[in-house]
Scaffold this active site. Structure first.
Site, PDB file in Angstrom:
ATOM      1  N   PRO A  23       0.836  -1.213   0.000  1.00 29.91           N
ATOM      2  CG  PRO A  23      -0.701  -1.554   1.698  1.00 29.91           C
ATOM      3  CD  PRO A  23       0.616  -2.037   1.200  1.00 29.91           C
ATOM      4  CB  CYS A  25      -0.583   7.344   1.361  1.00 27.62           C
ATOM      5  SG  CYS A  25      -1.235   6.433   2.763  1.00 27.62           S
ATOM      6  CE1 TYR A 183      -0.306   7.392   9.784  1.00 25.56           C
ATOM      7  CE2 TYR A 183       0.410   5.338   8.782  1.00 25.56           C
ATOM      8  CZ  TYR A 183       0.417   6.716   8.815  1.00 25.56           C
ATOM      9  OH  TYR A 183       1.147   7.427   7.900  1.00 25.56           O
ATOM     10  NE  ARG A 231       3.396  -2.778   5.735  1.00 29.38           N
ATOM     11  CZ  ARG A 231       3.815  -2.033   4.720  1.00 29.38           C
ATOM     12  NH1 ARG A 231       2.966  -1.264   4.053  1.00 29.38           N
ATOM     13  NH2 ARG A 231       5.084  -2.056   4.354  1.00 29.38           N
ATOM     14  CG  LEU A 302      15.674   0.378   1.892  1.00 30.94           C
ATOM     15  CD1 LEU A 302      16.888   0.820   2.687  1.00 30.94           C
ATOM     16  CD2 LEU A 302      15.510   1.265   0.656  1.00 30.94           C
ATOM     17  NE  ARG A 325       9.993   5.826   0.083  1.00 30.98           N
ATOM     18  CZ  ARG A 325       9.465   5.414   1.239  1.00 30.98           C
ATOM     19  NH1 ARG A 325       9.369   4.123   1.489  1.00 30.98           N
ATOM     20  NH2 ARG A 325       9.032   6.283   2.124  1.00 30.98           N
TER      21      ARG A 325
END
Length: 371
Positions: A23, A25, A183, A231, A302, A325
């Site tokens: 996921p 955002c 969160y 998660r 990474l 990413r």
């Protein structure tokens, strides 16, 4: 045979390979509803050849958005907007699509990263007050959230369940419950953010109570034939915070409740975190959780090279790898990984003619001709 490109079962859901798109955002929705950007963004990811696409952190109530432009699944308009996007994806891709349901808690009312990512105070346009386990701000100088009382806990639990029912109506293939990255559910788990004195604070058992209640509510609200998983942040990277041993205890409780997998990340609950960044820096956490809990485990952090991903799976350190990413930078990363590892990947037939001459069996079922 490449281990990375072997099928994987997450509960009843079969993935064609072990590459998961994590996921991410996008801060590009309007009142929680996706638009053209999500169609373009998710469309290219759905054509990537990965085994699973997980939609970005999706707020279960408006107050639980990270930013005012976060994706949500708390209104009919949100549901209708996602239905349009998913309808397009399904017409052009067989890839399973899951959704990550979450609540920002005290990290709500934030600016988008490209606007600095700082808190939008309640005195500023568009700002609102967050909620949390305790009335403790995320960082010094920020406004404190409101500690959830019994009625607030019920409201948030029901918001997760209602969002899960909407996800079921949308035909989504799975739900990932977001209990990581500082969160709301992570705020209950960590002693750094949870200083309650009731049944939801203090001991590890008490701090796990609300996240487990939320998982149970989501699991009950979503079809039994589809998986729900979680998660987690394996560590806060702060002495005295949430740690791997606590993560293992949580994983064992989740497994007993029918959790289908565990997606292992880290950090996010405190600006005091001291993260030891480096290639595969979070994989050891996933390896330890997998060994101790025994659930299908997804590693992230990474992982950039196909050989790295192959080794993680081949050596049994995790059952799948998640890319974020990396796949934004290279949306065809799974194609390139399959080429390097001698495997096949599903690609849209409109792109079959792009198959390089040296990889004649790269695209499964490919064939074309011309006059």
């Amino acid at each position: 045979m490449s281990h990375l490109f072997q099928p994987l079962q997450i509960g009843p859901l079969r993935l064609a390979n072990r590459i998961v798109i994590a996921p991410m955002c996008q801060y590009s929705a309007h009142e929680g509803t996706p638009g053209d950007w999500h169609l373009v963004h998710l469309g290219q990811l759905a054509l990537s050849g990965a085994g699973l696409l997980i939609l970005e952190a999706t707020a279960v109530e408006a107050q639980g958005r990270i930013s005012a432009n976060d994706l949500g699944l708390y209104s009919d308009a949100n549901e209708a907007g996602l239905a349009q996007v998913l309808g397009t994806l399904r017409r052009h891709s067989p890839m399973p699509v899951a959704i990550q349901l979450g609540h920002a808690g005290r990290k709500a009312s934030s600016r988008a990263p490209w606007d600095g990512g700082t808190q939008v105070r309640t005195s500023e346009p568009g700002g609102w007050t967050g909620v949390s386990a305790s009335a403790l701000p995320h960082a010094p100088g920020e406004e404190a959230p409101v500690a959830l009382d019994a009625a607030g806990l019920r409201r948030v639990r029901e918001a997760f369940a209602l969002a899960a029912r909407r996800a079921a109506r949308l035909g989504l293939d799975g739900i990932e419950v977001h209990a990581a990255h500082g969160y709301l559910l992570h705020q209950f788990l960590s002693p750094l953010s949870n200083q309650r004195s009731d049944a939801y604070g203090g001991s590890l058992v008490n701090r796990m109570r609300f996240p487990l209640e939320v998982f149970d509510a989501v699991r009950e609200a979503f079809p039994a034939g589809k998986p729900v998983w979680v998660r987690v942040s394996a560590t806060d990277w702060v002495p005295g915070g949430w740690d791997v041993e606590s993560t293992i205890a949580l994983g064992q409780e989740l497994k007993a409740r029918g959790c289908a997998a565990i997606h292992v990340s880290s950090g996010g609950v405190s600006p005091q975190q001291a993260i030891a960044l480096g290639p595969l820096y979070q994989v050891p956490f996933a390896q330890q959780v997998k060994a101790e809990v025994g659930l299908p485990t997804i590693a992230v952090g990474l992982i950039t090279e196909p050989a790295q991903a192959e080794a993680i799976v081949a050596e049994g350190r995790a059952d799948a790898v998640a890319l974020a990413r990396t796949v934004l930078y290279d949306p065809h990363w799974p194609w390139h990984a399959a080429a390097k590892l001698g495997a096949q990947v599903v690609a849209p037939r409109q792109y079959w003619r792009s198959q390089p001459r040296e990889f004649k069996d790269l695209f499964a079922g490919a064939g074309f001709g011309a006059r």
